[in-house]
Scaffold this active site. Structure first.
Site, PDB file in Angstrom:
ATOM      1  N   ASP A 136       0.869  -1.164   0.000  1.00  0.00           N
ATOM      2  CA  ASP A 136       0.000   0.000   0.000  1.00  0.00           C
ATOM      3  C   ASP A 136       0.913   1.224   0.000  1.00  0.00           C
ATOM      4  O   ASP A 136       1.794   1.335   0.853  1.00  0.00           O
ATOM      5  CB  ASP A 136      -0.861  -0.030   1.272  1.00  0.00           C
ATOM      6  CG  ASP A 136      -2.251   0.514   1.044  1.00  0.00           C
ATOM      7  OD1 ASP A 136      -2.346   1.637   0.515  1.00  0.00           O
ATOM      8  OD2 ASP A 136      -3.227  -0.161   1.402  1.00  0.00           O
ATOM      9  N   ASP A 167      -2.901   4.831  -2.046  1.00  0.00           N
ATOM     10  CA  ASP A 167      -3.844   5.324  -1.048  1.00  0.00           C
ATOM     11  C   ASP A 167      -4.176   6.805  -1.195  1.00  0.00           C
ATOM     12  O   ASP A 167      -3.267   7.634  -1.357  1.00  0.00           O
ATOM     13  CB  ASP A 167      -3.210   5.105   0.333  1.00  0.00           C
ATOM     14  CG  ASP A 167      -4.133   5.491   1.474  1.00  0.00           C
ATOM     15  OD1 ASP A 167      -5.108   4.752   1.697  1.00  0.00           O
ATOM     16  OD2 ASP A 167      -3.878   6.517   2.136  1.00  0.00           O
ATOM     17  N   GLU A 206      -6.565   4.594  -5.638  1.00  0.00           N
ATOM     18  CA  GLU A 206      -7.796   4.877  -4.904  1.00  0.00           C
ATOM     19  C   GLU A 206      -8.267   6.261  -5.339  1.00  0.00           C
ATOM     20  O   GLU A 206      -7.921   7.271  -4.730  1.00  0.00           O
ATOM     21  CB  GLU A 206      -7.558   4.831  -3.391  1.00  0.00           C
ATOM     22  CG  GLU A 206      -8.864   4.848  -2.608  1.00  0.00           C
ATOM     23  CD  GLU A 206      -8.699   5.151  -1.123  1.00  0.00           C
ATOM     24  OE1 GLU A 206      -9.628   4.879  -0.365  1.00  0.00           O
ATOM     25  OE2 GLU A 206      -7.660   5.689  -0.714  1.00  0.00           O
ATOM     26  N   HIS A 248     -11.386  -2.712   3.112  1.00  0.00           N
ATOM     27  CA  HIS A 248     -11.199  -2.526   4.558  1.00  0.00           C
ATOM     28  C   HIS A 248     -11.822  -1.239   5.085  1.00  0.00           C
ATOM     29  O   HIS A 248     -11.769  -0.978   6.288  1.00  0.00           O
ATOM     30  CB  HIS A 248      -9.702  -2.529   4.870  1.00  0.00           C
ATOM     31  CG  HIS A 248      -9.012  -1.338   4.268  1.00  0.00           C
ATOM     32  ND1 HIS A 248      -8.892  -1.153   2.915  1.00  0.00           N
ATOM     33  CD2 HIS A 248      -8.447  -0.252   4.849  1.00  0.00           C
ATOM     34  CE1 HIS A 248      -8.281  -0.013   2.689  1.00  0.00           C
ATOM     35  NE2 HIS A 248      -7.991   0.564   3.834  1.00  0.00           N
ATOM     36  N   ASP A 249     -12.377  -0.403   4.189  1.00  0.00           N
ATOM     37  CA  ASP A 249     -13.013   0.853   4.615  1.00  0.00           C
ATOM     38  C   ASP A 249     -14.532   0.774   4.565  1.00  0.00           C
ATOM     39  O   ASP A 249     -15.213   1.752   4.894  1.00  0.00           O
ATOM     40  CB  ASP A 249     -12.604   2.003   3.681  1.00  0.00           C
ATOM     41  CG  ASP A 249     -11.153   2.413   3.844  1.00  0.00           C
ATOM     42  OD1 ASP A 249     -10.594   2.223   4.937  1.00  0.00           O
ATOM     43  OD2 ASP A 249     -10.588   2.936   2.860  1.00  0.00           O
TER      44      ASP A 249
HETATM   45  O1  TEU Z   1      -8.942   5.941   2.477  1.00  0.00           O
HETATM   46  C1  TEU Z   1      -9.158   7.173   1.850  1.00  0.00           C
HETATM   47  C2  TEU Z   1     -10.511   7.702   1.979  1.00  0.00           C
HETATM   48  O2  TEU Z   1     -10.940   8.443   1.131  1.00  0.00           O
HETATM   49  C3  TEU Z   1     -11.247   7.547   3.268  1.00  0.00           C
HETATM   50  O3  TEU Z   1     -11.756   8.803   3.573  1.00  0.00           O
HETATM   51  C4  TEU Z   1     -12.379   6.617   3.312  1.00  0.00           C
HETATM   52  O4  TEU Z   1     -13.438   7.134   2.572  1.00  0.00           O
HETATM   53  C5  TEU Z   1     -12.716   6.491   4.769  1.00  0.00           C
HETATM   54  O5  TEU Z   1     -11.740   5.607   5.298  1.00  0.00           O
HETATM   55  C6  TEU Z   1     -14.056   5.977   5.108  1.00  0.00           C
HETATM   56  O6  TEU Z   1     -14.187   5.981   6.518  1.00  0.00           O
HETATM   57  C7  TEU Z   1      -7.611   5.524   2.573  1.00  0.00           C
HETATM   58  C8  TEU Z   1      -7.517   4.183   3.288  1.00  0.00           C
HETATM   59  O7  TEU Z   1      -8.154   3.192   2.506  1.00  0.00           O
HETATM   60  C9  TEU Z   1      -8.063   4.312   4.670  1.00  0.00           C
HETATM   61  O8  TEU Z   1      -8.068   3.092   5.348  1.00  0.00           O
HETATM   62  C10 TEU Z   1      -7.202   5.307   5.402  1.00  0.00           C
HETATM   63  O9  TEU Z   1      -7.751   5.564   6.667  1.00  0.00           O
HETATM   64  C11 TEU Z   1      -7.071   6.623   4.627  1.00  0.00           C
HETATM   65  O10 TEU Z   1      -6.803   6.450   3.253  1.00  0.00           O
HETATM   66  C12 TEU Z   1      -5.935   7.428   5.189  1.00  0.00           C
HETATM   67  O11 TEU Z   1      -4.708   6.868   4.818  1.00  0.00           O
END
Ligand code: TEU
Ligand code: CA
Length: 559
Positions: free
Chosen positions: A101, A203, A260, A333-334
């Site tokens: 990542d 990311d 992303e 994971h989000d």
């Molecule tokens: O997520 C980016 C992102 O846009 C986040 O705002 C997402 O919508 C949010 O996690 C929802 O609650 C990435 C990663 O995938 C995430 O796990 C990280 O927390 C984030 O970047 C910061 O690095």
């Protein structure tokens, strides 16, 4: 026919591992690299070629590793650099590729750069971040961080200064305008690629370009702040950074990258993922963001209906065409578990889970499977907000309370979206801690592991897992691979309610049909069926030009 230039990764199947929750090899309750190595054969057997690991770098884990303290070392909780090298090597032996990542919008406040910036804000490292004076206690702009509250935080040791963080305050944003920062990032990327890494998932990358100078945007919530989207919509020139990064790192290594990206405009798709795009691919988030409210999770839709889901995936397919290869997901994971978000609770069963799997897997693009998805893992039933570990959920709970919801209602609404739904430990067995750890798991195991686990499903030819294996096998089958990977997407009977139908047209002509409802139905066929390639139920009733589809039936037919 396909006009896309072929790339090594086009016909692959990718899998996301959330290392902390995948498999714990030493009983400390935290998944680790040796644990991943021991499961490579499981992944190979599933048909996985590319494995993306969520961050395993040295980190205080304020945002579960998305806050990196050293880009050149592995966090001891996950293992050692030797473990990482062994993972890359063991993957290679199995013709598999490892992705890390790439988290470079920000680092951790415990990174040496930030420590040095705090010691001497006017020195070289001060310029690695966005540091501004605090005039009259005010902030340079009213942006709201993604995890709540203002993006500005007093600089430790310097009450007269403040730094910018669009995520958590322990995630200070790196100043991409500074060529020294970019140089450091590229050096690190090349260092990893030279080690034999297959590439990166990238990311939060849309945030690296800020609209400067800082200014306020319209206040959009009662906290008096403004969501970052307003600023991002105005920020121009991110392409210069991304193009430079690709040129200096990914392209010379022929690496695979998946971005992303949330906010690309239709005319920018080619810039991002065209033949000379910044990235190899990017995720389709059309369905991920559908129904999410600007007001917060409490105001968002807990699940989509089949028509809404169809309109999202179809619009992306039509928009992308042959421009590039999108990456398709149902969860990560989000997000909540895909089966809990795209299937309404009373309809959740093995057949509907397989239907959803088949529908997204057969779309044009690169399919990503998130750990546990292949056995149909579901959202967690949290008992209270105390059960939740994730910073984002805790913030959204607060947002809901501030909006006037009672505690129970606020909890219920945000629980449906909690990032912890997908972060509970992988369910390997029906035994203690789902076979994830011998110790105490860092996050509670979903009690439904007694009914949903790898061990049982491996023995059962009708399991969700067995169906995923059929999907990966079809993508790899010599006869059908060209069509599954490159075949054109053409909708079929798009107006039929709760029917998801489409062709994939290449060397062969395939018809995908999904009866996304409980009621059986008859569907007219556009031609005679040469072969049934996939069926999520045991039986199938075919007549000359009609097919009978049972509850949640999914088929792929060669026409
Ligand atoms: O997520 C980016 C992102 O846009 C986040 O705002 C997402 O919508 C949010 O996690 C929802 O609650 C990435 C990663 O995938 C995430 O796990 C990280 O927390 C984030 O970047 C910061 O690095
Ligand atoms: Ca461990």
């Amino acid at each position: 026919m396909n006009s896309m230039k072929k790339q090594w990764w086009h016909d692959k199947v990718a899998y996301q591992i959330y290392p902390k929750s995948f498999y714990d090899s030493n009983g400390d309750g935290i998944g680790d690299l040796p644990g991943i190595i021991s499961k490579l054969d499981y992944l190979k057997d599933l048909g996985v070629d590319i494995v993306w690991l969520s961050p395993i770098y040295k980190s205080p884990l304020a945002d579960e590793g998305y806050d990196i303290a050293d880009y050149y070392s592995i966090d001891p909780r996950f293992g050692t650099m030797e473990d990482m090298e062994r993972l890359i090597e063991e993957a290679k032996k199995r013709d598999m590729y490892i992705l890390m990542d790439l988290v470079v919008n920000h680092c951790s406040d415990e990174h040496e750069w930030f420590q040095k910036a705090c010691q001497d804000p006017d020195g070289e490292y001060g310029n690695f971040f966005y540091i501004e004076d605090r005039k009259d206690g005010g902030t340079p702009c009213n942006w709201r961080s993604y995890f709540g509250g203002p993006v500005w935080e007093p600089l430790p040791g310097h009450p007269d200064k403040q730094y910018l963080h669009v995520f958590h305050k322990k995630q200070p944003d790196l100043n991409w305008e500074n060529p020294r920062v970019r140089e450091e990032v590229y050096k690190n990327i090349n260092w990893w690629l030279d080690k034999g890494l297959g590439g990166f998932r990238i990311d939060a990358i849309i945030n690296i370009k800020k609209k400067l100078p800082f200014r306020d945007y319209p206040v959009d919530r009662a906290d008096g702040l403004s969501g970052i989207d307003h600023m991002l919509a105005e920020a121009e020139g991110i392409g210069e950074f991304l193009g430079e990064m690709a040129e200096k790192t990914f392209r010379p290594h022929n690496a695979f990258t998946v971005g992303e990206v949330f906010n690309e405009k239709p005319e920018e798709i080619a810039d991002f993922i065209g033949e000379n795009g910044y990235f190899s691919s990017m995720f389709d988030f059309a369905e991920t963001v559908y129904g999410k409210s600007d007001r917060g999770w409490y105001d968002s839709r807990a699940y989509l209906n089949p028509e809404e889901y169809k309109s999202c995936i179809f619009s992306t397919q039509k928009k992308i065409g042959d421009t590039g290869m999108i990456s398709n997901i149902i969860e990560n994971h989000d997000e909540p578990r895909g089966v809990s978000h795209y299937i309404c609770p009373e309809d959740l069963c093995d057949a509907s889970k397989k239907l959803l799997a088949g529908v997204y897997f057969m779309l044009k693009g690169l399919p990503f499977i998130y750990q546990g998805q292949e056995i149909g893992m579901e959202n967690m039933k949290f008992n209270s907000i105390e059960d939740v570990d994730d910073v984002s959920t805790l913030d959204e709970y607060q947002v809901a309370l501030n909006a006037g919801l009672g505690e129970e209602e606020a909890f219920r609404r945000v629980a449906a979206f909690s990032r912890d739904n997908a972060r509970t430990p992988m369910q390997w067995t029906d035994g203690k801690n789902a076979g994830f750890t011998e110790g105490t798991p860092w996050l509670r195991v979903n009690p439904n592991c007694s009914r949903i686990n790898v061990k049982d499903q491996e023995k059962n030819a009708g399991s969700v897992l067995a169906f995923y294996k059929k999907l990966t096998a079809l993508r790899k089958a010599e006869e059908y691979k060209e069509t599954v990977v490159y075949g054109e997407f053409v909708p079929y009977l798009e107006q039929e309610k709760n029917l998801i139908g489409y062709f994939r047209e290449g060397e062969k002509k395939l018809l995908i049909l999904a009866n996304f409802q409980k009621a059986p139905r008859e569907v007219e066929l556009p031609g005679s069926v040469k072969k049934v390639l996939l069926n999520n139920l045991e039986d199938l009733t075919l007549n000359d030009n009609r097919i009978h589809l049972d509850s949640w039936q999914f088929v792929t037919l060669e026409i």
